[in-house]
Design a protein around this motif. Structure first.
Motif, PDB file in Angstrom:
ATOM      1  N   LEU A 159       0.849  -1.184   0.000  1.00  0.00           N
ATOM      2  CA  LEU A 159       0.000   0.000   0.000  1.00  0.00           C
ATOM      3  C   LEU A 159       0.888   1.239   0.000  1.00  0.00           C
ATOM      4  N   GLY A 160       0.390   2.316  -0.558  1.00  0.00           N
ATOM      5  CA  GLY A 160       1.100   3.587  -0.495  1.00  0.00           C
ATOM      6  C   GLY A 160       1.744   3.965  -1.812  1.00  0.00           C
ATOM      7  N   LEU A 161       2.465   5.100  -1.775  1.00  0.00           N
ATOM      8  CA  LEU A 161       3.078   5.632  -2.990  1.00  0.00           C
ATOM      9  C   LEU A 161       4.186   4.728  -3.516  1.00  0.00           C
ATOM     10  N   GLU A 162       4.891   4.013  -2.607  1.00  0.00           N
ATOM     11  CA  GLU A 162       5.940   3.106  -3.069  1.00  0.00           C
ATOM     12  C   GLU A 162       5.352   2.001  -3.948  1.00  0.00           C
ATOM     13  N   ASP A 163       4.226   1.444  -3.481  1.00  0.00           N
ATOM     14  CA  ASP A 163       3.559   0.400  -4.264  1.00  0.00           C
ATOM     15  C   ASP A 163       3.052   0.963  -5.581  1.00  0.00           C
ATOM     16  N   PHE A 164       2.496   2.163  -5.548  1.00  0.00           N
ATOM     17  CA  PHE A 164       2.005   2.813  -6.766  1.00  0.00           C
ATOM     18  C   PHE A 164       3.155   3.043  -7.745  1.00  0.00           C
ATOM     19  N   TYR A 165       4.283   3.506  -7.235  1.00  0.00           N
ATOM     20  CA  TYR A 165       5.445   3.790  -8.082  1.00  0.00           C
ATOM     21  C   TYR A 165       5.925   2.514  -8.773  1.00  0.00           C
ATOM     22  N   ILE A 166       5.948   1.412  -8.022  1.00  0.00           N
ATOM     23  CA  ILE A 166       6.410   0.140  -8.607  1.00  0.00           C
ATOM     24  C   ILE A 166       5.454  -0.334  -9.690  1.00  0.00           C
ATOM     25  N   ARG A 167       4.164  -0.306  -9.394  1.00  0.00           N
ATOM     26  CA  ARG A 167       3.178  -0.857 -10.337  1.00  0.00           C
ATOM     27  C   ARG A 167       3.018  -0.005 -11.581  1.00  0.00           C
ATOM     28  N   ARG A 168       2.975   1.305 -11.419  1.00  0.00           N
ATOM     29  CA  ARG A 168       2.603   2.184 -12.537  1.00  0.00           C
ATOM     30  C   ARG A 168       3.783   2.839 -13.257  1.00  0.00           C
ATOM     31  N   LEU A 169       4.952   2.839 -12.627  1.00  0.00           N
ATOM     32  CA  LEU A 169       6.108   3.449 -13.282  1.00  0.00           C
ATOM     33  C   LEU A 169       7.235   2.434 -13.489  1.00  0.00           C
ATOM     34  N   TYR A 170       7.668   1.797 -12.401  1.00  0.00           N
ATOM     35  CA  TYR A 170       8.832   0.915 -12.495  1.00  0.00           C
ATOM     36  C   TYR A 170       8.586  -0.275 -13.415  1.00  0.00           C
ATOM     37  N   LEU A 171       7.426  -0.937 -13.278  1.00  0.00           N
ATOM     38  CA  LEU A 171       7.171  -2.142 -14.066  1.00  0.00           C
ATOM     39  C   LEU A 171       7.176  -1.873 -15.572  1.00  0.00           C
ATOM     40  N   ARG A 172       6.886  -0.657 -15.953  1.00  0.00           N
ATOM     41  CA  ARG A 172       6.849  -0.324 -17.375  1.00  0.00           C
ATOM     42  C   ARG A 172       8.250  -0.363 -17.995  1.00  0.00           C
ATOM     43  N   ILE A 173       9.270  -0.178 -17.155  1.00  0.00           N
ATOM     44  CA  ILE A 173      10.639  -0.162 -17.681  1.00  0.00           C
ATOM     45  C   ILE A 173      11.531  -1.174 -16.956  1.00  0.00           C
ATOM     46  N   GLN A 174      10.924  -2.172 -16.312  1.00  0.00           N
ATOM     47  CA  GLN A 174      11.735  -3.085 -15.513  1.00  0.00           C
ATOM     48  C   GLN A 174      12.682  -3.946 -16.347  1.00  0.00           C
ATOM     49  N   ASP A 175      12.465  -4.013 -17.659  1.00  0.00           N
ATOM     50  CA  ASP A 175      13.397  -4.757 -18.505  1.00  0.00           C
ATOM     51  C   ASP A 175      14.764  -4.082 -18.565  1.00  0.00           C
ATOM     52  N   CYS A 176      14.847  -2.815 -18.131  1.00  0.00           N
ATOM     53  CA  CYS A 176      16.125  -2.095 -18.111  1.00  0.00           C
ATOM     54  C   CYS A 176      16.944  -2.412 -16.862  1.00  0.00           C
ATOM     55  N   PHE A 177      16.335  -3.141 -15.906  1.00  0.00           N
ATOM     56  CA  PHE A 177      17.012  -3.427 -14.639  1.00  0.00           C
ATOM     57  C   PHE A 177      17.070  -4.936 -14.410  1.00  0.00           C
ATOM     58  N   GLY A 178      17.993  -5.362 -13.596  1.00  0.00           N
ATOM     59  CA  GLY A 178      18.074  -6.779 -13.226  1.00  0.00           C
ATOM     60  C   GLY A 178      18.323  -7.708 -14.392  1.00  0.00           C
ATOM     61  N   ARG A 179      19.009  -7.235 -15.404  1.00  0.00           N
ATOM     62  CA  ARG A 179      19.278  -8.093 -16.559  1.00  0.00           C
ATOM     63  C   ARG A 179      20.221  -9.229 -16.172  1.00  0.00           C
ATOM     64  N   PRO A 180      19.815 -10.482 -16.376  1.00  0.00           N
ATOM     65  CA  PRO A 180      20.689 -11.596 -15.996  1.00  0.00           C
ATOM     66  C   PRO A 180      21.854 -11.735 -16.966  1.00  0.00           C
ATOM     67  N   ILE A 181      23.021 -12.089 -16.429  1.00  0.00           N
ATOM     68  CA  ILE A 181      24.195 -12.318 -17.264  1.00  0.00           C
ATOM     69  C   ILE A 181      24.622 -13.780 -17.150  1.00  0.00           C
ATOM     70  N   ALA A 182      25.351 -14.245 -18.147  1.00  0.00           N
ATOM     71  CA  ALA A 182      25.726 -15.664 -18.215  1.00  0.00           C
ATOM     72  C   ALA A 182      27.237 -15.841 -18.363  1.00  0.00           C
ATOM     73  N   SER A 183      28.000 -14.926 -17.755  1.00  0.00           N
ATOM     74  CA  SER A 183      29.456 -15.021 -17.810  1.00  0.00           C
ATOM     75  C   SER A 183      30.037 -14.162 -16.704  1.00  0.00           C
ATOM     76  N   ALA A 184      31.360 -14.182 -16.580  1.00  0.00           N
ATOM     77  CA  ALA A 184      32.024 -13.310 -15.603  1.00  0.00           C
ATOM     78  C   ALA A 184      31.864 -11.855 -16.044  1.00  0.00           C
ATOM     79  N   PRO A 185      31.768 -10.915 -15.086  1.00  0.00           N
ATOM     80  CA  PRO A 185      31.572  -9.496 -15.444  1.00  0.00           C
ATOM     81  C   PRO A 185      32.870  -8.834 -15.885  1.00  0.00           C
ATOM     82  N   ASP A 186      33.424  -9.311 -16.985  1.00  0.00           N
ATOM     83  CA  ASP A 186      34.663  -8.760 -17.529  1.00  0.00           C
ATOM     84  C   ASP A 186      34.339  -7.559 -18.411  1.00  0.00           C
ATOM     85  N   ALA A 187      35.304  -7.110 -19.216  1.00  0.00           N
ATOM     86  CA  ALA A 187      35.084  -5.970 -20.114  1.00  0.00           C
ATOM     87  C   ALA A 187      33.914  -6.245 -21.067  1.00  0.00           C
ATOM     88  N   TRP A 188      33.790  -7.496 -21.512  1.00  0.00           N
ATOM     89  CA  TRP A 188      32.638  -7.941 -22.286  1.00  0.00           C
ATOM     90  C   TRP A 188      31.978  -9.084 -21.526  1.00  0.00           C
TER      91      TRP A 188
END
Length: 489
Positions: free
Chosen positions: A49-78
């Motif tokens: 409940l509250g503005l935090e929940d509203f922010y997640i549902r109505r703003l963050y979820l719309r662009i959540q593909d830009c965050f938490g991207r899974p990687i499949a290798s060591a975090p080297d230069a590439w």
């Protein structure tokens, strides 16, 4: 502090206002539909409940593909980024079997130790065979191995303090230590842009917390004078203890702390100095010893030195370094030492090996070369971005360089377009930054070659033109400047 152009601030406010209005409208219709359908949870209070929940549902979820991207290798230069798809308008994301090889501009791999290393990796593998991945115990029970003792000795020697204590998580190092050091009747004076771990630790301590303007020693002195004169709330008794908390490099701004001035003020008013070097230890200074070495500050003038191993050392965990009495006290009282499982032995061995490479104790000059490379790469990349017209925060020598985006629509646009051209960047917005100050945070590594940086600059420049985030006029290219010069007969 950042001065936002009037038009940029106006359009940003308008964009957020539009998103907020449409979000509220959708919530209104959702309530009607839920009322019509009925609910099986009559009488229950909403969990979210509250503005935090509203922010997640109505703003963050719309662009959540830009965050938490899974990687499949060591975090080297590439590194390999796993592609994801959504069948419900970005509410949920499913991983696919497709992998994109991308230039890594988001990881804290400042010295390149996150990938396989000719000196570190064999020793880590050997420690894994000997000690296993976990001690399965806290430090005071069966969780202290000879590697942990060696690590604490190496860290204390590296940062220039008599003793050190290590923990399995960097965030906990701040949030668990501050409640032990401070309590009721104490005063914490914190930089306004300090990390969330410091904020949570200060709040949990029970001490009075006051904030000074970001990296402004004059305002720090003003706050100190006022608080010392007023004393504790209601009783006006003298403070039991005053501690000033700053960071070496601010992770969202890329700025170096004005440590010499802050130390001088704290000496004048008899306040303790707590320095968080999460992003500066190993990354700056002639021998990688952080901002004290870079800015010429004696480590004896900094009472408590905190840092993490998750950046320059390619491992995990954090440390506190200080006097022997302080470290002994923390070992008796800190819950992160008494109750949490100790740092993984292979992770500890990785840190020890990385420190030896940095100091040249591996018998090579690779450590010095890495330090020279991170400094060269950082200053080159920052300079080129500024020449292109981007608004770039931070100071020279800092490997963290935020590019200001401001408008919420430009956050996903910049991130997605860079990813399409195989450049992985991290975008940051509210609540990690103030509402108007969204940005893309670039992290440079010693493992980046000049070709890597030139490719990144080419892609960022192209995307910057398309998104419209070049807020300053671009500097004319060298060839163009030479053509404009009057030719002498």
């Amino acid at each position: 502090m950042i001065t936002i152009p009037y038009l940029t601030a106006l359009t940003t406010y308008f964009s957020y206002g539009l998103l907020f209005a449409f979000g509220q409208l959708r919530d209104f219709f959702r309530k009607i539909i839920d009322w019509w359908k009925g609910s099986n949870l009559q009488g229950y209070a909403p969990i979210c409940l509250g503005l935090e929940d509203f922010y997640i549902r109505r703003l963050y979820l719309r662009i959540q593909d830009c965050f938490g991207r899974p990687i499949a290798s060591a975090p080297d230069a590439w590194f390999d980024v796993v592609e994801r798809v959504s069948n419900d308008n970005n509410k949920t994301l499913q991983r696919t079997t497709k992998i994109s090889k991308c230039l890594n501009l988001g990881s804290y791999n400042y010295l390149g130790f996150a990938a396989a290393d000719e000196y570190c990796t064999p020793r880590v593998i050997e420690s894994l065979k000997r000690f296993s991945p976990s001690t399965c115990s806290s430090r005071v029970d069966g969780g202290t191995t000879m590697i942990h003792t060696e690590l604490e000795e190496n860290v204390a020697k590296f940062v220039g303090k008599p003793a050190a204590i290590v923990f399995g998580m960097g965030y906990v190092t701040n949030s668990a230590i501050l409640p032990v050091l401070m309590g009721k009747g104490g005063l914490i004076i914190s930089d306004s842009l300090n990390h969330n771990s410091i904020v949570n630790g200060a709040r949990g301590s029970g001490a009075t917390v006051r904030v000074f303007q970001h990296n402004t020693p004059s305002h720090l002195e003003k706050v100190l004078r006022e608080q010392i004169a007023d004393g504790q709330p209601r009783t006006h008794r003298p403070w039991k203890k005053i501690i000033v908390i700053v960071e070496g490099i601010y992770s969202m701004e890329g700025e170096l702390c004005k440590l010499p001035e802050i130390v001088a003020i704290c000496k004048k008013y008899k306040a303790y100095v707590y320095l968080d070097e999460a992003h500066s230890i190993g990354a700056v200074g002639k021998t990688g010893r952080g901002v004290c070495e870079l800015l010429g500050v004696d480590t004896a003038d900094v009472d408590i030195m905190m840092g993490t191993f998750t950046k320059s050392f390619g491992s995990c965990g954090g440390y506190i370094a200080g006097s022997k009495e302080l470290i002994q006290y923390l070992k008796y009282t800190c819950p992160a030492h008494l109750y949490a499982t100790s740092i993984s032995p292979p992770a500890a061995q990785q840190i020890i090996s990385a420190i030896k490479v940095i100091l040249g104790e591996d018998g090579t000059s690779r450590g010095a070369q890495k330090l020279a490379k991170i400094r060269e790469n950082s200053n080159f990349f920052r300079s080129e971005l500024q020449k292109m017209g981007f608004e770039v925060l931070g100071d020279n020598d800092s490997p963290v360089m935020p590019i200001m985006l401001y408008n919420p629509a430009k956050i996903p646009a910049f991130s997605r377009e860079c990813l399409k051209q195989n450049v992985a960047v991290v975008t940051v917005a509210f609540p990690a930054t103030p509402l108007l100050l969204a940005r893309a945070r670039i992290c440079i590594s010693a493992s980046h070659t000049r070709e890597d940086l030139l490719k990144a600059l080419e892609v960022i420049s192209e995307v910057g033109d398309w998104v419209g985030i070049k807020y300053f006029p671009a500097e004319p290219k060298k060839e163009q400047r030479e053509e404009d010069r009057p030719k002498l007969e």
